[in-house]
Design an enzyme around this catalytic site. Structure first.
Site, mmCIF file in Angstrom:
data_model
loop_
_atom_site.group_PDB
_atom_site.id
_atom_site.type_symbol
_atom_site.label_atom_id
_atom_site.label_comp_id
_atom_site.label_asym_id
_atom_site.label_seq_id
_atom_site.Cartn_x
_atom_site.Cartn_y
_atom_site.Cartn_z
ATOM 1 N N LEU A 19 0.852 -1.189 0.000
ATOM 2 C CA LEU A 19 0.000 0.000 0.000
ATOM 3 C C LEU A 19 0.892 1.245 0.000
ATOM 4 C CD1 LEU A 19 -2.772 1.463 0.418
ATOM 5 C CD2 LEU A 19 -2.480 1.111 2.867
ATOM 6 N N PRO A 61 6.717 5.831 -1.517
ATOM 7 C CA PRO A 61 7.711 6.759 -0.966
ATOM 8 C C PRO A 61 7.068 8.079 -0.522
ATOM 9 C CG PRO A 61 8.554 5.751 -2.978
ATOM 10 C CD PRO A 61 7.133 5.291 -2.829
ATOM 11 N N SER A 110 7.449 -5.415 3.185
ATOM 12 C CA SER A 110 7.957 -6.619 3.847
ATOM 13 C C SER A 110 7.876 -7.790 2.885
ATOM 14 C CB SER A 110 7.130 -6.931 5.084
ATOM 15 O OG SER A 110 7.468 -6.049 6.122
ATOM 16 N N GLY A 115 -7.969 -4.974 12.253
ATOM 17 C CA GLY A 115 -7.360 -6.262 12.597
ATOM 18 C C GLY A 115 -5.851 -6.203 12.545
ATOM 19 N N GLU A 139 1.463 0.164 10.567
ATOM 20 C CA GLU A 139 0.019 -0.095 10.716
ATOM 21 C C GLU A 139 -0.685 1.184 11.185
ATOM 22 O OE1 GLU A 139 -0.128 -4.007 9.348
ATOM 23 O OE2 GLU A 139 -1.827 -2.779 9.924
#
Lengths: 248, 375
Positions: B124, B127, B157, B236, B359
């Protein structure tokens, strides 16, 4: 072949054991309990036998308080088909356990009873042997390997000198040692499936077994703490010290 | 109000703990030092259902809830924070494909994702688009039976390691869509591996898309729904990352309790000093508060509570801040030894630090909380 797998709920092996202050036993209040590690190995072996097609049905049995149902549930999550919970809050000694198991064997008619060689709480190492004697069945203790061979089992036994291989005819009682296998983890889907597998609730009275203890525990004490040692300069001094202490 | 776990949840937690103790903890230090991730251990984890925790059973998911997932991620991160966090990202991909993809897409990808024969990365961030996620610039243009993707995704990741990339890209002025791009697709490449403070047991790099052509069938759901999926995954994801902080902090606290009981100074164990005792007491208290907030937030998602988003933001903010502080305090209690890699504490401090940033940064968490207070 139908396989009966007795499982015992014991103090978790990671728990630091504390003796009650009145020396009447080990403190079990608020400590983690789990399945006896040797029984995990017999559960794993039974499930493998079923996966290999040698076992047709696997049944776990536990004798003890309400919470033993959780131990049975753990075995069901690992793959055992169904459970029998013989409920009692009384202390049950190996002979009483063996007598209850004998009654269950007569009812369920398994060809093999597969159990841990001992439980890590009292380390009795008696139940399997007593059960075999009561049933008049052959026994193979401390199993390191088990292979089915027609109407008999070939069992490698862990003995002091190495591995002793014996052949026992079925039906038989086999107790398992630590190196027989490495128990699996129960997967998430299997934990949920275990919820729906049946556990029959019974009592020792259902089997007409008198479980009143034959032994009296006089006292339970911690092992003596290690005391400080002394340094010795040479072998001669070592020998004289050992003589002084009456060791040699 | 019942604060006890169900019998199944206790079994799930204990199983995850055993797996973490024997399959992750003994290797965490080496993975960190060698900056390596093991496909073998990920497949083992998938065999237990950890790669598709809250995915439907139809294609191999474990069909658990978000509280269950929190219990699992807490235990896994006790052994290795970085590996647990990576599994949480993979779970997000598996869940998103299964929850929003059509039957054909689900059948194509979910079984492999659930078994971790296929590893997924979530793309998502860019830069120039972090907290303001909607400002992303990657573009997807439809060309017959294909979409052509262009753009750069940052901080990904698993970049260069994973088998499939879930890409958020613009399909119009105000339209963001979600796509699956398989490794090996022409036009898909990766930047250099980033050098990081922690999370070294997983690779991080840019994902670069240059005229990357993928079949229309790789669109997840309908065109323009991508941002909605991303938003649906946030609550979540926050509980998961908070749970990862609980586990790291729990392991650090346990190590501090053991170490202060063994370390002798001034003729007694340093745990006999009241400063140590008070410090340990505060760490345990903060950890317990964080755990309660995370578990409750997971439970609120499971029950679709209308206030779940604010609760998840609070829990993420509190648990990741508390986790870092507890780990840092554990390092301090270890004295000079805590600073050495052999004791495993400094790794936890480094691994947990990023949880306050990703997150949604903890500043964005405050924005969400304040918005719910002032609306």
């Amino acid at each position: 072949m139908k396989v009966l797998v007795p499982v015992k709920r014991v103090l978790d092996f990671n728990v630091k054991v504390r003796v009650k202050s009145d020396q009447s036993g080990v403190d079990l209040a608020n400590v983690k309990m789990s399945m006896n590690p040797f029984d995990e190995i017999s559960v794993e072996e039974a499930v493998r036998m079923q996966e290999a097609g040698t076992a047709t049905e696997t049944i776990a049995v536990s004798i003890g308080p309400e919470k033993c149902a959780e131990t049975i549930r753990t075995s069901l999550a690992m793959g055992i088909d169904r459970g029998i919970h013989v409920k009692t809050d009384a202390e049950v000694e190996p002979l009483a356990v063996a007598k209850i198991l004998k009654a269950i064997v007569e009812e369920e008619k398994p060809e093999l009873v597969l159990l841990g060689k001992q439980a890590i709480d009292d380390d009795s190492n008696q139940t399997g042997q007593m059960l075999a004697a009561l049933l008049g069945w052959p026994q193979a203790t401390f199993a390191n390997s088990i292979t089915k061979d027609g109407d008999s089992l070939t069992v490698g036994r862990e003995v002091d000198g190495g591995i002793q291989t014996i052949k026992v005819s079925l039906p038989a009682v086999v107790t398992v040692d630590l190196r027989l296998n490495e128990p699996r983890y129960a997967s998430l889907p299997n934990i949920m499936k275990a919820k729906r597998k049946p556990i029959d609730a019974k009592t020792p009275d259902d089997y007409g077994v008198d479980i009143s203890p034959r032994l009296t525990t006089l006292k339970v004490a911690e092992p003596a703490g290690r005391t400080a040692g002394v340094k010795v300069a040479d072998a001669a001094e070592l020998v004289s010290k050992l003589k002084e202490e009456g060791v040699i | 109000m019942d604060f006890s776990l169900t019998e199944e949840q206790v079994m799930i937690r204990d199983m995850a703990r055993q797996f973490s103790d024997s399959e992750l903890a003994p290797y965490a230090q080496r993975w960190d030092a060698e900056k390596s991730m093991s496909r073998g251990v990920l497949e083992k984890a998938a065999g237990l259902g950890f790669a598709a925790i809250y995915t439907k059973a139809e294609h191999g998911g474990s069909e658990m809830g978000r509280l269950d997932a929190a219990l699992i991620f807490e235990q896994l991160s006790r052994g290795c924070v970085s590996t647990a966090a990576f599994l949480s990202i993979h779970n997000m991909v598996t869940w998103m494909v299964d929850a929003f993809g059509d039957d054909e897409l689900r059948a194509r990808f979910v079984p492999k994702l659930a078994a971790m024969k296929m590893i997924g990365s979530y793309c998502l961030t860019e830069p120039g688009s972090g907290s303001d996620a909607a400002s992303l610039k990657a573009k997807a243009v439809k060309d017959g039976n294909h979409y052509i993707l262009n753009g750069t995704k940052a901080f990904i990741s698993g970049a260069g390691f994973s088998d499939v990339y879930l890409i958020m890209a613009k399909t119009g002025e105000k339209s963001i869509s979600a796509f699956l791009v398989e490794d090996g697709t022409p036009g898909l490449s990766f930047g250099a591996q980033e050098k990081k403070m922690g999370w070294n047991a997983q690779p991080t790099a840019q994902v670069i898309l240059e005229d990357c052509r993928i079949p229309v069938a790789n669109l997840i759901g309908a065109e323009g729904d991508g941002f909605k999926f991303a938003m649906a995954g946030l609550d979540g994801g926050r509980v998961n990352i908070g749970a990862c902080s609980l586990g790291g902090a729990g392991a650090a606290l346990d190590a501090a309790i053991q170490y202060t009981g063994e370390r002798q100074q001034f003729g007694k164990a340093i745990s006999a000093f009241q400063n140590t005792q008070f410090k340990l007491a505060d760490m345990a208290t903060e950890l317990d508060a964080a755990r309660l907030m995370i578990y409750r937030a997971g439970d609120m998602i499971d029950k679709s509570d209308p206030n779940k988003s604010s609760a998840c933001a609070m829990a993420k903010r509190f648990a990741t801040d508390a986790g870092s502080k507890i780990a840092n305090d554990a390092l301090q209690l270890h004295g000079g030894y805590g600073y050495l890699a052999d004791y495993g504490i400094e790794r936890i401090v480094r691994d947990l630090r990023v949880h306050q940033i990703l997150e949604g940064t903890n500043e964005i968490m405050r924005v969400i909380i304040a918005r719910s207070l002032l609306r």
